[in-house]
Design an enzyme around this catalytic site. Structure first.
Site, PDB file in Angstrom:
ATOM      1  N   LYS A  34     -12.314 -12.695  25.195  1.00  0.00           N
ATOM      2  CA  LYS A  34     -11.768 -14.053  25.358  1.00  0.00           C
ATOM      3  C   LYS A  34     -10.331 -14.123  24.850  1.00  0.00           C
ATOM      4  O   LYS A  34      -9.447 -14.669  25.510  1.00  0.00           O
ATOM      5  CB  LYS A  34     -12.641 -15.055  24.582  1.00  0.00           C
ATOM      6  N   ASN A  35     -10.096 -13.572  23.669  1.00  0.00           N
ATOM      7  CA  ASN A  35      -8.772 -13.736  23.069  1.00  0.00           C
ATOM      8  C   ASN A  35      -7.702 -12.868  23.739  1.00  0.00           C
ATOM      9  O   ASN A  35      -6.529 -13.011  23.441  1.00  0.00           O
ATOM     10  CB  ASN A  35      -8.813 -13.443  21.563  1.00  0.00           C
ATOM     11  N   CYS A  45     -11.462 -25.041  18.382  1.00  0.00           N
ATOM     12  CA  CYS A  45     -12.437 -25.190  17.306  1.00  0.00           C
ATOM     13  C   CYS A  45     -11.855 -25.970  16.142  1.00  0.00           C
ATOM     14  O   CYS A  45     -10.684 -25.806  15.800  1.00  0.00           O
ATOM     15  CB  CYS A  45     -12.884 -23.813  16.819  1.00  0.00           C
ATOM     16  N   ARG A  82      -4.394 -26.739  11.901  1.00  0.00           N
ATOM     17  CA  ARG A  82      -3.910 -25.572  12.648  1.00  0.00           C
ATOM     18  C   ARG A  82      -2.512 -25.886  13.170  1.00  0.00           C
ATOM     19  O   ARG A  82      -2.336 -26.255  14.325  1.00  0.00           O
ATOM     20  CB  ARG A  82      -4.880 -25.217  13.784  1.00  0.00           C
ATOM     21  N   ASP A  95     -13.006 -14.493  12.615  1.00  0.00           N
ATOM     22  CA  ASP A  95     -13.997 -14.869  13.630  1.00  0.00           C
ATOM     23  C   ASP A  95     -15.355 -14.213  13.368  1.00  0.00           C
ATOM     24  O   ASP A  95     -16.386 -14.706  13.835  1.00  0.00           O
ATOM     25  CB  ASP A  95     -13.509 -14.480  15.033  1.00  0.00           C
ATOM     26  N   ARG A 125     -18.171 -21.250  25.096  1.00  0.00           N
ATOM     27  CA  ARG A 125     -16.702 -21.130  25.115  1.00  0.00           C
ATOM     28  C   ARG A 125     -16.284 -19.670  24.962  1.00  0.00           C
ATOM     29  O   ARG A 125     -15.224 -19.284  25.443  1.00  0.00           O
ATOM     30  CB  ARG A 125     -16.082 -21.952  23.984  1.00  0.00           C
TER      31      ARG A 125
HETATM   32  C1  UD1 Z   1      -6.215 -16.502  17.143  1.00  0.00           C
HETATM   33  C2  UD1 Z   1      -7.560 -16.333  17.814  1.00  0.00           C
HETATM   34  C3  UD1 Z   1      -8.674 -16.892  16.942  1.00  0.00           C
HETATM   35  C4  UD1 Z   1      -8.617 -16.268  15.558  1.00  0.00           C
HETATM   36  C5  UD1 Z   1      -7.219 -16.371  14.973  1.00  0.00           C
HETATM   37  C6  UD1 Z   1      -7.048 -15.633  13.656  1.00  0.00           C
HETATM   38  C7  UD1 Z   1      -6.969 -16.478  20.159  1.00  0.00           C
HETATM   39  C8  UD1 Z   1      -7.082 -17.247  21.441  1.00  0.00           C
HETATM   40  N1  UD1 Z   1      -7.532 -17.052  19.088  1.00  0.00           N
HETATM   41  O1  UD1 Z   1      -5.993 -17.892  16.979  1.00  0.00           O
HETATM   42  O2  UD1 Z   1      -9.920 -16.600  17.559  1.00  0.00           O
HETATM   43  O3  UD1 Z   1      -9.517 -16.957  14.709  1.00  0.00           O
HETATM   44  O4  UD1 Z   1      -6.248 -15.820  15.888  1.00  0.00           O
HETATM   45  O5  UD1 Z   1      -7.360 -14.296  13.809  1.00  0.00           O
HETATM   46  O6  UD1 Z   1      -6.444 -15.382  20.129  1.00  0.00           O
HETATM   47  N2  UD1 Z   1      -0.534 -20.792  11.462  1.00  0.00           N
HETATM   48  C9  UD1 Z   1       0.457 -21.618  10.981  1.00  0.00           C
HETATM   49  N3  UD1 Z   1       1.440 -22.004  11.831  1.00  0.00           N
HETATM   50  C10 UD1 Z   1       1.480 -21.616  13.137  1.00  0.00           C
HETATM   51  C11 UD1 Z   1       0.474 -20.778  13.624  1.00  0.00           C
HETATM   52  C12 UD1 Z   1      -0.535 -20.371  12.769  1.00  0.00           C
HETATM   53  O7  UD1 Z   1       0.447 -22.000   9.812  1.00  0.00           O
HETATM   54  O8  UD1 Z   1       2.404 -22.012  13.857  1.00  0.00           O
HETATM   55  C13 UD1 Z   1      -1.619 -20.340  10.569  1.00  0.00           C
HETATM   56  C14 UD1 Z   1      -2.973 -20.862  11.018  1.00  0.00           C
HETATM   57  O9  UD1 Z   1      -3.227 -22.155  10.527  1.00  0.00           O
HETATM   58  C15 UD1 Z   1      -3.905 -19.827  10.430  1.00  0.00           C
HETATM   59  C16 UD1 Z   1      -3.097 -18.530  10.542  1.00  0.00           C
HETATM   60  O10 UD1 Z   1      -1.738 -18.935  10.677  1.00  0.00           O
HETATM   61  O11 UD1 Z   1      -4.120 -20.100   9.079  1.00  0.00           O
HETATM   62  C17 UD1 Z   1      -3.490 -17.644  11.699  1.00  0.00           C
HETATM   63  O12 UD1 Z   1      -3.450 -18.395  12.892  1.00  0.00           O
HETATM   64  P1  UD1 Z   1      -3.134 -17.711  14.300  1.00  0.00           P
HETATM   65  O13 UD1 Z   1      -3.036 -16.235  14.096  1.00  0.00           O
HETATM   66  O14 UD1 Z   1      -1.961 -18.406  14.906  1.00  0.00           O
HETATM   67  O15 UD1 Z   1      -4.431 -18.034  15.115  1.00  0.00           O
HETATM   68  P2  UD1 Z   1      -4.539 -18.447  16.632  1.00  0.00           P
HETATM   69  O16 UD1 Z   1      -3.523 -17.710  17.443  1.00  0.00           O
HETATM   70  O17 UD1 Z   1      -4.640 -19.918  16.772  1.00  0.00           O
END
Ligand code: UD1
Length: 416
Positions: A22-23, A116, A121, A305, A397
């Protein structure tokens, strides 16, 4: 909302190929609009998040066909730079359309993404990389308007290795003049899969899977084919289920090195793991011992995850397991439901302490999010009697036919 009925007590046995990730597929589908071209994606899992992404692609002007696990995307007709709010709210990874639409159309208008409910986030890192590339960004009442009169390659350092921000930077950098060097990039294997796709699309991109990703030019190709990598979290789910319920399970068509942090813990708990380059086999008698502390972290750390899934396997393990959730502030949604099954779990802030119990008993529980839902199924397989899992729609999902796969392996899981 859908309800899953799980009758615990059966061991899991058999051999299964694991679905596409998925990711990986969601950002690759967003990347397919970078230029006007035809993409054929193989091994696409049939998930509700994929359906939602297809609706987004159609809403911006793509033609999309689906034939089993093959998805065709023709992006030559992309004509809109705006994604309807209702579609944005369906999944978190819709934020990747920000970089993709900016690169293709010179502007993007989106609302804050859904996904989720794992706590705050923020998207500050996504906006930081796009600004650094030369985009002007306005944020008004939950909407983001992003415009550029020509993106320029530059050096960008992320404050934290965000997966999504790394992907957005890679997509926008494809449309930039000159070279972009992104440091402190996320190193998740799905980012390397995106790089593979982008290379086929004509991008000169390198370094994905390390902390430094470089994008240096783009020579668009009219036709692209790509096979989506296997899903390491689905593999982890099935292994945790076999560990908890007991059994002899082989998973094929996957890359065990991408989830070795999970298999290492399952070995420590007393399971036998036999790994080849493309398969993994687990043998468990269901009598596990608690592993050392589990702290989630960016790849190659323990995946957040997989945290709820491993916790499900620890509920009956002899001894005490300490979890430290470092990635999301609200990722213990499964805990109150585990307690209904008779588990002894307490949380304080980012810590969770699991004291192994002799037995779990079936109960009425609710899935708060995708992985919590899968974790409840895992725990229910190891419980005595029947559980009813409410709000189980979350599971679809990220898992294609998880109930069917588990039935094939000998479990009693039925939707009602
Ligand atoms: C992706 C994965 C999700 C997984 C997560 C962490 C996909 C579609 N989803 O989510 O399944 O749980 O990586 O491995 O690939 N953060 C900030 N600011 C930002 C962006 C992120 O503070 O602009 C923080 C987030 O709140 C979190 C951390 O960084 O604490 C990691 O988030 P991120 O790696 O961005 O996760 P996703 O890409 O949303």
């Amino acid at each position: 909302m859908s309800i899953w009925n799980v009758k615990g007590g059966n061991t899991l046995g058999g051999s299964l190929a694991v679905q596409g990730a998925k990711n990986a597929v969601l950002p690759i589908m967003a990347a397919s609009i970078l230029t006007g071209c035809e993409t054929e994606l193989l091994n696409v899992p049939q998930l509700s998040d994929v359906q939602a992404t297809i609706r987004i692609l159609r809403s911006v002007g793509c033609t999309v066909t689906v034939d089993g696990d093959v998805v065709g995307i023709d992006s030559t007709g992309v004509c809109r730079s705006e994604v309807p709010d209702e579609l944005m709210h369906q999944l978190r990874s819709s934020i990747i359309f920000l970089g993709a639409l900016l690169a293709r159309c010179g502007e993007a208008r989106l609302s804050m993404p859904g996904g989720c409910a794992l706590g705050r986030r923020p998207v500050d890192q996504h906006l930081k990389v796009l600004r650094a590339l030369g985009a002007e960004i306005e944020e008004t009442d939950g909407h983001i308007l992003c415009r550029s009169r020509g993106l320029r390659g530059t050096r960008i350092e992320l404050d934290m290795p965000s997966v999504g921000a790394t992907e957005n930077a890679m997509l926008a950098a494809c449309a930039a003049e000159g070279t972009t060097v992104l440091t402190n990039a996320a190193r998740e294997p799905e980012i390397a899969d995106l790089q593979e796709y982008l290379r086929r699309l004509g991008a000169n991109v390198s370094g994905a899977g390390t902390g430094t990703v470089t994008v240096a030019g783009f020579d668009p190709q009219p036709r692209v084919g790509h096979r989506i990598m296997p899903d390491r979290i689905v593999a982890s789910t099935l292994l945790c289920a076999a560990a908890a319920a007991g059994g002899d399970l082989e998973l094929r068509g996957l890359a065990p090195r991408t989830f070795s942090s999970v298999t290492a813990v399952l070995s420590e708990m007393g399971c036998q793991l036999r790994t080849t380059r493309r398969s993994v086999r687990i043998l468990s008698d269901g009598r596990l011992r608690a592993p050392g502390p589990i702290a989630t972290g960016p790849y190659p750390g323990f995946p957040t995850d997989a945290q709820p899934l491993l916790m499900a396997a620890c509920l009956r393990a002899r001894g005490t397991t300490l979890f430290v959730e470092n990635m999301f502030e609200n990722r213990y949604g499964q805990v109150s439901e585990f307690v209904r099954l008779g588990a002894d779990v307490r949380t304080v802030g980012k810590l969770a302490v699991v004291n192994g119990v002799e037995r779990l008993t079936g109960a009425e529980v609710s899935a708060t999010d995708l992985r919590a839902g899968a974790a409840l199924v895992t725990a229910a397989l190891a419980a005595e009697g029947e559980s009813r899992i409410h709000d189980a729609g979350h599971i679809d999902r990220g898992y294609f036919d998880l109930d069917g796969s588990l039935r094939y392996l000998g479990a009693e899981v039925f939707r009602s």
